[in-house]
Write an enzyme that holds these catalytic residues in place. Sequence first.
Site, PDB file in Angstrom:
ATOM      1  CG  ASP A  13      -1.504  -1.289   1.443  1.00  0.00           C
ATOM      2  OD1 ASP A  13      -2.218  -1.526   0.157  1.00  0.00           O
ATOM      3  OD2 ASP A  13      -1.994  -1.702   2.414  1.00  0.00           O
ATOM      4  CE  LYS A  16       3.270  -2.297  -4.370  1.00  0.00           C
ATOM      5  NZ  LYS A  16       2.713  -2.015  -3.110  1.00  0.00           N
ATOM      6  N   GLY A  40      -4.005  -4.520  -4.321  1.00  0.00           N
ATOM      7  CA  GLY A  40      -5.010  -3.483  -4.886  1.00  0.00           C
ATOM      8  C   GLY A  40      -4.367  -2.071  -5.344  1.00  0.00           C
ATOM      9  CG  HIS A  41      -1.418  -2.246  -7.699  1.00  0.00           C
ATOM     10  ND1 HIS A  41      -0.163  -2.450  -8.304  1.00  0.00           N
ATOM     11  CD2 HIS A  41      -1.143  -2.569  -6.331  1.00  0.00           C
ATOM     12  CE1 HIS A  41       0.569  -3.110  -7.493  1.00  0.00           C
ATOM     13  NE2 HIS A  41       0.148  -3.100  -6.480  1.00  0.00           N
ATOM     14  CD  GLN A 214       0.919  -8.677  -2.539  1.00  0.00           C
ATOM     15  OE1 GLN A 214       1.533  -9.232  -3.363  1.00  0.00           O
ATOM     16  NE2 GLN A 214      -0.362  -8.528  -2.921  1.00  0.00           N
TER      17      GLN A 214
HETATM   18  P1  IMP Z   1      -2.390 -12.870   1.724  1.00  0.00           P
HETATM   19  O1  IMP Z   1      -1.571 -12.363   0.610  1.00  0.00           O
HETATM   20  O2  IMP Z   1      -4.091 -12.370   1.220  1.00  0.00           O
HETATM   21  O3  IMP Z   1      -2.412 -14.139   1.913  1.00  0.00           O
HETATM   22  O4  IMP Z   1      -2.182 -11.850   3.058  1.00  0.00           O
HETATM   23  C1  IMP Z   1      -1.146 -12.181   3.920  1.00  0.00           C
HETATM   24  C2  IMP Z   1      -0.674 -10.796   4.332  1.00  0.00           C
HETATM   25  O5  IMP Z   1      -0.395  -9.960   3.481  1.00  0.00           O
HETATM   26  C3  IMP Z   1      -1.821 -10.159   5.216  1.00  0.00           C
HETATM   27  O6  IMP Z   1      -1.465  -9.403   6.092  1.00  0.00           O
HETATM   28  C4  IMP Z   1      -2.287  -9.152   4.052  1.00  0.00           C
HETATM   29  O7  IMP Z   1      -3.122  -7.887   4.733  1.00  0.00           O
HETATM   30  C5  IMP Z   1      -1.136  -8.683   3.453  1.00  0.00           C
HETATM   31  N1  IMP Z   1      -1.456  -8.284   2.134  1.00  0.00           N
HETATM   32  C6  IMP Z   1      -1.683  -8.900   0.985  1.00  0.00           C
HETATM   33  N2  IMP Z   1      -1.638  -8.179  -0.123  1.00  0.00           N
HETATM   34  C7  IMP Z   1      -1.768  -6.904   0.435  1.00  0.00           C
HETATM   35  C8  IMP Z   1      -1.618  -5.745  -0.110  1.00  0.00           C
HETATM   36  O8  IMP Z   1      -1.790  -5.598  -1.543  1.00  0.00           O
HETATM   37  N3  IMP Z   1      -1.176  -4.513   0.496  1.00  0.00           N
HETATM   38  C9  IMP Z   1      -1.024  -4.840   1.798  1.00  0.00           C
HETATM   39  N4  IMP Z   1      -1.049  -5.941   2.580  1.00  0.00           N
HETATM   40  C10 IMP Z   1      -1.247  -6.971   1.755  1.00  0.00           C
END
Ligand code: IMP
Length: 417
Positions: A13, A16, A40-41, A214
């Site tokens: 977040d 990017k 989520g971009h 991420q």
């Molecule tokens: P997962 O990727 O859905 O398995 O989530 C694993 C961890 O990564 C959690 O803490 C999510 O909140 C975090 N996470 C996954 N994708 C994002 C992102 O795009 N932005 C921020 N945190 C993310």
Amino acid sequence: MPGIVVVGLQWGDEGKGKVSAYLARGASLAVRFNGGANAGHTVTLPDRTLSLHMLPAAAISTKSAAIGHGVYLDIEEMLRDIAKLEEAVGKVGVVVSPRAHLVTPLQVGLDAKIEEMRGGGSIGTTRRGIGPTALHKYGRLGLRLCDVLDGADVGDLVKVWMRLWGGVIPFNPEEVLAKVRGLAEQVRGMVGDVSSLIRTHLASGGTVIFEGAQGTMLDIDHGTYPYVTSSHTTSAAAAIGSGVGLKSINIVVGVAKAYTTRVGAGPFPTEISGPVADVIRERGSEYGATTGRPRRIGWLDMPQLRYACMLNDTDQIFLTRVDTLSGLERVKLCVKYEGVGEPYPETVEALRSVKPVYLEMEGWPRIDEAERERLRLEGYGALHRAARRYLEKVEEELGTAVKYIGIGPGIMDVIVK
Ligand code: IMP
């Protein structure tokens, strides 16, 4: 003919999407190489705000996107993204790697179930099936797009899935397969060799933007394990996840916010709560783009960013949201963790017990729309001296140039230093 990688230096977040769209002006191809629909971009265009989950936001500028095999492919989300993007900017060419692993309703169901089983120790995933898709991929039990499209006999694989998970969640193999086959047919025309496509663009003098999802601290190996995502989020992943060698990547742009956020569980050394955190959260609309969850807020963390700059071989930093942090009387910068040097702490327990040492600095006046306009015209020198002092301190601490400064949500709300 540069290949430019955009990576998050914090917990995701960082902005990017906006950064990639900005850097992609004049580029010819935008590539996603990791993560999945957990991303989520968000990009703010003059007439709308777009939040993309599967497509790279840089495609707003390039109109040409590739999804590498390193992405966990959620076809429904990708089709939704294409529709959204084309409504906003017109026709976009999309090429998807046939080697991408598919996220099916089984993996999404398992994500929720595993989180429930972890109870108080849950990761706080986005529930987009990322962990279980990785589990299947690396256990050599995954379903790739090419396997579905080539009519390979996936019956035996699904029988294994049934034996493993049939008693864990409700699972109807025929239904899942029929759904996946139907969706795969819808994207048959987009399947292509992403690796050659990138090479062709670079060889003909084009610029390719590799847009990471991420952030570094969510990397499966380098992040705050197990509170991480299930893919690689550092710059080297751009090569692995898209099918090029390291020499195709020329510039690494690391993106960080002027403060820190985290969504989901896990250690966060500089986290704060109270009125200042609330002001930053509300002003910056710090709520997850994928899940809507309120984001945790903290001060900027130099030990964490030094670690991330090193892991990514970061050439330039793009510091976003200097406007969100404006209007505070004082701001803080964590310059070290008391009594802790290098390497960066490896365990959750160690990170939970570190004590940040803060440098307190003067804040800078509110950057509103009028001030943004002035700064866009007059540039870095016009930025309030306290903001410049803050940015220069960050540069000095990290030993890496802060080349771009984000002063608003729009693609062009940027100062180049
Ligand atoms: P997962 O990727 O859905 O398995 O989530 C694993 C961890 O990564 C959690 O803490 C999510 O909140 C975090 N996470 C996954 N994708 C994002 C992102 O795009 N932005 C921020 N945190 C993310």
